[in-house]
Design a protein around this motif. Structure first.
Motif, PDB file in Angstrom:
ATOM      1  N   ASP A 132       0.833  -1.210   0.000  1.00 29.57           N
ATOM      2  CA  ASP A 132       0.000   0.000   0.000  1.00 29.57           C
ATOM      3  C   ASP A 132       0.864   1.255   0.000  1.00 29.57           C
ATOM      4  N   ARG A 133       1.881   1.269   0.847  1.00 29.81           N
ATOM      5  CA  ARG A 133       2.774   2.431   0.901  1.00 29.81           C
ATOM      6  C   ARG A 133       3.592   2.550  -0.380  1.00 29.81           C
TER       7      ARG A 133
ATOM      8  N   VAL B 278       1.299   4.228  -2.962  1.00 29.32           N
ATOM      9  CA  VAL B 278       1.149   5.663  -2.703  1.00 29.32           C
ATOM     10  C   VAL B 278       2.443   6.404  -3.028  1.00 29.32           C
TER      11      VAL B 278
ATOM     12  N   SER C 265       3.229   9.289  -5.938  1.00 28.32           N
ATOM     13  CA  SER C 265       3.789  10.585  -5.565  1.00 28.32           C
ATOM     14  C   SER C 265       5.031  10.909  -6.396  1.00 28.32           C
TER      15      SER C 265
ATOM     16  N   GLU D 257      -6.940   4.944   0.249  1.00 23.53           N
ATOM     17  CA  GLU D 257      -5.524   4.616   0.236  1.00 23.53           C
ATOM     18  C   GLU D 257      -5.090   4.407   1.680  1.00 23.53           C
TER      19      GLU D 257
ATOM     20  N   HIS E  71      -2.356   7.102 -11.255  1.00 22.89           N
ATOM     21  CA  HIS E  71      -3.181   6.565 -10.179  1.00 22.89           C
ATOM     22  C   HIS E  71      -3.178   5.043 -10.159  1.00 22.89           C
ATOM     23  N   ARG E  72      -3.521   4.507  -8.994  1.00 23.91           N
ATOM     24  CA  ARG E  72      -3.519   3.064  -8.795  1.00 23.91           C
ATOM     25  C   ARG E  72      -4.531   2.378  -9.711  1.00 23.91           C
TER      26      ARG E  72
END
Length: 313
Positions: A83-84, A87, A91, A142, A281-282
């Motif tokens: 998950d991190r 993100v 970024s 998120e 984006h994911r």
């Protein structure tokens, strides 16, 4: 910047591998991107106009050592926290996109005279979509976030590669044409409706920038140019084909391409529409969009000064 971006984009696919994710490969990709960014610091900053140098230097520092930068992304990978990583990856790609926005203002080629009747974008811009779920459900958050009925998607509009397609799209956004547009979800794309009931934009000539070329090709699909390669990015945004002629793009309908190596053609290419934008984006965000969800709003947040309308010629 392209090589840095490509190295990071590969991680998006690796993140989708279930169970034992190849964190070692991801780490290698980030280290490669980090080395390129450090080795090419001078050339990256030299390509930014003098009046934007300070902003560029701040963005560069953020890319290397910032909270959402490459060093932080490397640590997320070492911690094996998907998950991190997702993100942090988004970024870093956002920062790269912002740096690219500062580089090389204006087009490096002349458009054919007959095409000056179309709107055009002479550089890059940024559009932000707010997607709304209409069935009462929410978008999954998120890491550390809260479920929300709306989700925001930012896309970088690339007028350097497709000035006519990008110009038509940006004009539609500015005119509010996509506000309230319904979306449809398929295995490989999230599409808008066809816009037949709206005052749609221009049906511009199909516009594709093959890899290694210095200006776009017009009214030529890649399947007729086998000798030319083209890189369709993992997070491409493109216009649909015109229903009247394959030599032209649809005046209104566009789609977010959902890359999947299992469905891609030779070289990873699975469509020949002209790409004019990318998003960072994911994939999991797009998988939550359902047919019937709507674009609540679409707004141009960067690039208004690069939009040239026909009557300004």
């Amino acid at each position: 910047m392209k090589s840095i971006q490509t190295s990071l984009e590969d991680i998006s696919y690796l993140l989708r591998i279930p169970q034992r994710k190849p964190y070692g490969t991801m780490e290698g990709n980030v280290k490669k991107a980090l080395k390129i960014a450090k080795d090419e610091k001078d050339s990256i900053l030299a390509s930014i106009p003098a009046d934007l140098k300070e902003t560029g230097s701040t963005l560069y520092a953020s890319l290397i050592d910032g909270k959402g930068g490459l060093q932080a992304l490397l640590q997320c990978i070492k911690d094996q926290d998907p998950d991190r990583v997702s993100v942090g990856l988004a970024s870093s790609l956002d920062t790269i996109a912002e740096l690219e926005l500062l580089q090389a203002p204006g087009l490096s080629f002349l458009l054919p005279q007959p095409y000056l009747k179309y709107p055009r974008l002479t550089g890059r811009g940024t559009v932000e979509f707010t997607i709304e779920k209409v069935d009462g459900s929410t978008f999954s958050p998120e890491a550390g976030g809260e479920p929300k009925k709306n989700a925001k998607i930012q896309v970088v509009i690339d007028g350097f590669s497709a000035p006519l397609t990008a110009g038509n799209f940006v004009k539609l956004v500015v005119d509010g044409a996509y506000n309230g547009a319904k979306l449809s979800f398929t295995d490989q794309a999230v599409l808008t409706d066809n816009g037949l009931d709206k005052n749609s934009g221009y049906s511009v000539p199909l516009e594709i920038m093959p890899s290694g070329q210095f200006e776009p090709l017009y009214r030529t699909t890649l399947r007729w140019r086998i000798a030319s390669s083209s890189t369709i990015r993992l997070r491409a945004v493109a216009m649909a084909h015109s229903e009247v002629s394959e030599d032209f793009s649809a005046p209104y309908q566009f789609f977010f391409y959902l890359y999947d190596k299992r469905n891609a053609g030779l070289g990873g290419l699975s469509f020949d529409e002209g790409q004019f934008s990318i998003h960072n984006h994911r994939e999991s965000l797009f998988s939550q969009i359902k047919s019937g969800d709507i674009i609540q709003s679409a707004k141009l947040v960067e690039g208004q000064d690069r939009l040239i309308l026909p009557y300004e010629n």
